[in-house]
Design an enzyme around this catalytic site. Structure first.
Site, mmCIF file in Angstrom:
data_model
loop_
_atom_site.group_PDB
_atom_site.id
_atom_site.type_symbol
_atom_site.label_atom_id
_atom_site.label_comp_id
_atom_site.label_asym_id
_atom_site.label_seq_id
_atom_site.Cartn_x
_atom_site.Cartn_y
_atom_site.Cartn_z
ATOM 1 N N GLU A 91 0.822 -1.204 0.000
ATOM 2 C CA GLU A 91 0.000 0.000 0.000
ATOM 3 C C GLU A 91 0.857 1.255 0.000
ATOM 4 O OE1 GLU A 91 -2.441 -0.054 3.460
ATOM 5 O OE2 GLU A 91 -3.053 -2.124 3.096
ATOM 6 N N CYS A 104 2.966 8.432 1.716
ATOM 7 C CA CYS A 104 3.302 7.449 2.732
ATOM 8 C C CYS A 104 3.668 6.146 2.014
ATOM 9 C CB CYS A 104 2.066 7.291 3.621
ATOM 10 S SG CYS A 104 2.298 6.145 4.930
ATOM 11 N N CYS A 111 5.540 -7.351 7.730
ATOM 12 C CA CYS A 111 6.474 -6.769 8.705
ATOM 13 C C CYS A 111 6.714 -7.813 9.799
ATOM 14 C CB CYS A 111 5.852 -5.521 9.328
ATOM 15 S SG CYS A 111 6.961 -4.612 10.432
ATOM 16 N N CYS A 115 3.659 -5.498 16.103
ATOM 17 C CA CYS A 115 2.997 -4.494 16.942
ATOM 18 C C CYS A 115 1.505 -4.823 17.033
ATOM 19 C CB CYS A 115 3.218 -3.085 16.372
ATOM 20 S SG CYS A 115 4.974 -2.671 16.223
ATOM 21 N N CYS A 118 -1.242 -2.916 14.800
ATOM 22 C CA CYS A 118 -0.948 -2.654 13.385
ATOM 23 C C CYS A 118 -1.453 -3.783 12.496
ATOM 24 C CB CYS A 118 0.556 -2.482 13.211
ATOM 25 S SG CYS A 118 1.031 -2.221 11.506
ATOM 26 N N CYS A 340 -2.016 1.804 8.261
ATOM 27 C CA CYS A 340 -0.964 0.907 7.809
ATOM 28 C C CYS A 340 -1.419 -0.553 7.622
ATOM 29 C CB CYS A 340 0.110 1.003 8.898
ATOM 30 S SG CYS A 340 1.492 -0.038 8.731
HETATM 31 N N1 SAH Z 1 7.477 0.265 11.157
HETATM 32 C C1 SAH Z 1 7.543 1.695 11.083
HETATM 33 C C2 SAH Z 1 6.731 2.302 9.954
HETATM 34 C C3 SAH Z 1 5.350 1.751 9.738
HETATM 35 S S1 SAH Z 1 4.128 2.148 10.971
HETATM 36 C C4 SAH Z 1 7.161 2.326 12.435
HETATM 37 O O1 SAH Z 1 6.806 1.575 13.339
HETATM 38 O O2 SAH Z 1 7.254 3.525 12.582
HETATM 39 C C5 SAH Z 1 3.976 3.899 10.840
HETATM 40 C C6 SAH Z 1 3.282 4.568 12.008
HETATM 41 O O3 SAH Z 1 1.910 4.200 12.016
HETATM 42 C C7 SAH Z 1 3.861 4.184 13.366
HETATM 43 O O4 SAH Z 1 4.074 5.330 14.138
HETATM 44 C C8 SAH Z 1 2.773 3.301 13.948
HETATM 45 O O5 SAH Z 1 2.814 3.387 15.336
HETATM 46 C C9 SAH Z 1 1.515 3.890 13.334
HETATM 47 N N2 SAH Z 1 0.389 2.967 13.238
HETATM 48 C C10 SAH Z 1 0.388 1.686 12.815
HETATM 49 N N3 SAH Z 1 -0.851 1.159 12.895
HETATM 50 C C11 SAH Z 1 -1.666 2.134 13.355
HETATM 51 C C12 SAH Z 1 -3.051 2.213 13.650
HETATM 52 N N4 SAH Z 1 -3.857 1.162 13.498
HETATM 53 N N5 SAH Z 1 -3.541 3.387 14.121
HETATM 54 C C13 SAH Z 1 -2.729 4.457 14.314
HETATM 55 N N6 SAH Z 1 -1.418 4.438 14.033
HETATM 56 C C14 SAH Z 1 -0.886 3.297 13.582
#
Ligand code: SAH
Length: 350
Positions: A91, A104, A111, A115, A118, A340
């Site tokens: 994406e 973005c 990944c 997390c 995510c 994401c």
């Molecule tokens: N792996 C990297 C980049 C991808 S995630 C990182 O962790 O920064 C990019 C950002 O989106 C991160 O700050 C993450 O905390 C946030 N993010 C991911 N899923 C999310 C969600 N469901 N709601 C809000 N922010 C989210």
């Protein structure tokens, strides 16, 4: 699979052109077709000799992505699902801002970071993207903006953030070479001040970043104000302690002469306690970071939720009153599954 021509930097392309027996200016003409007036097909490169194109075609592809879905949110956010040559999908998102667009980008299919909040994490890591696949996301988004302009958003001057699928520091070589191509005036010519890597902060990745020649902005996604909190939300990056991650990010910021950002996802009952805000303020006291608070963009099949507006503002207030700059970043495009990895997941489930 053949390599993508967009994975080659200027020096490599010059070398390739010379190696194939053509004068150097042909390499510049080729770059013009890739970046200045992207054609997307070999037969569009009208000023190149047929022999040169044949030689290139034998070894390289120029089409690495196909748009399989494009969704436009009520707030103007545009979300793209791209199919790669092996059938995998990633994406990218265009976020309209007042005077520029933010692109973005994804750095991996899936990944490994796991997390909790995510969508990308759910499927685990499938593979790293090639640098050409990252570069082509920028070109596709620029093309989309040129075809369908957004007020105030010039397609040639976007901000670029690695906040799509994947952990960019787990794919640093490809991310670094894609950034070199983005910044090279002979290729995409973006300004380094407009490019930013966002990372969950794995220690080995941060150390490699520190030792690299990269000099773009850095956002550290923290997810907890101490190690156990962080580990429960972000298990893999949680293996690096909060203070080590911050120290490394701070050293990187000093090296490049730019203040870092801490991204903090606000999840009701998990990361929205005011005590966590106080701890975060203590952690960041006298460190050169600002904080972006991102209310959770909830996933379809999960009971995690964003806190209400009042709690979000109270969390911010604790930080600002302690002297830490904190901003609330509304995650755009909820109606089009712009968080994401959400679109990718829905696509796989369908
Ligand atoms: N792996 C990297 C980049 C991808 S995630 C990182 O962790 O920064 C990019 C950002 O989106 C991160 O700050 C993450 O905390 C946030 N993010 C991911 N899923 C999310 C969600 N469901 N709601 C809000 N922010 C989210």
């Amino acid at each position: 699979m053949k390599e993508l021509l967009h994975s080659l930097g200027t020096a490599e392309m010059d070398e390739l052109t010379a190696g194939l027996g053509h004068p150097r200016y042909r390499s510049g003409q080729l770059r013009d077709w890739l970046y200045r007036h992207p054609v997307g097909a070999w037969d569009g490169m009208t000023n190149l000799p047929a022999r040169f194109i044949e030689q290139l075609q034998e070894r390289y592809d120029i089409e690495g992505l196909k748009v399989v879905e494009r969704r436009v949110s009520r707030d103007g956010t545009r979300k793209f699902l791209f199919e790669l040559r092996d059938g995998q999908t990633v994406e990218s998102v265009i976020i309209p801002m007042a005077d520029h667009a933010t692109f973005c980008l994804s750095s991996q299919v899936g990944c490994a970071m796991a997390c909790r909040f995510c969508a990308t994490a759910r499927g685990g890591l499938v593979r790293n993207l090639k640098s050409g696949e990252i570069v082509q996301q920028v070109i596709a988004l620029q093309q989309d903006l040129a075809d369908d302009p957004l007020p105030g958003c010039h397609s040639a001057h976007p901000n670029v953030v690695f906040m799509g699928m994947g952990e960019p520091l787990d794919n640093l070589p490809a991310v670094a070479s894609s950034i070199a191509i983005m910044l090279d005036p002979a290729c995409l010519g973006l300004s380094r001040r407009r490019v930013r890597i966002s990372t969950s902060g794995p220690g080995d990745g941060l150390r490699k970043l520190l030792d690299s020649e990269l000099n773009v902005g850095l956002t550290l996604s923290l997810g907890g104000s101490n190690d156990s909190e962080r580990k429960s939300i972000m298990p893999v990056p949680g293996r690096t302690s909060v203070s080590d991650s911050l120290d490394l990010a701070e050293r990187y910021g000093k090296r490049i002469g730019r203040r870092g950002t801490v991204a903090w996802v606000l999840i009701a009952g998990k990361t929205d306690h005011l005590e966590q805000a106080r701890n975060l303020a203590d952690l960041l006291a006298r460190r050169p970071f600002k904080v972006n608070l991102i209310p959770l963009n909830p996933l379809d099949d999960d009971d995690l939720a964003a806190p209400g507006q009042e709690r979000t503002l109270a969390f911010q207030k604790v930080l600002t009153e302690a002297g830490v700059d904190a901003f609330i970043r509304a995650s755009g495009g909820r109606d089009i599954a712009a968080a994401c990895g959400q679109l990718h997941r829905r696509h796989q489930a369908s």
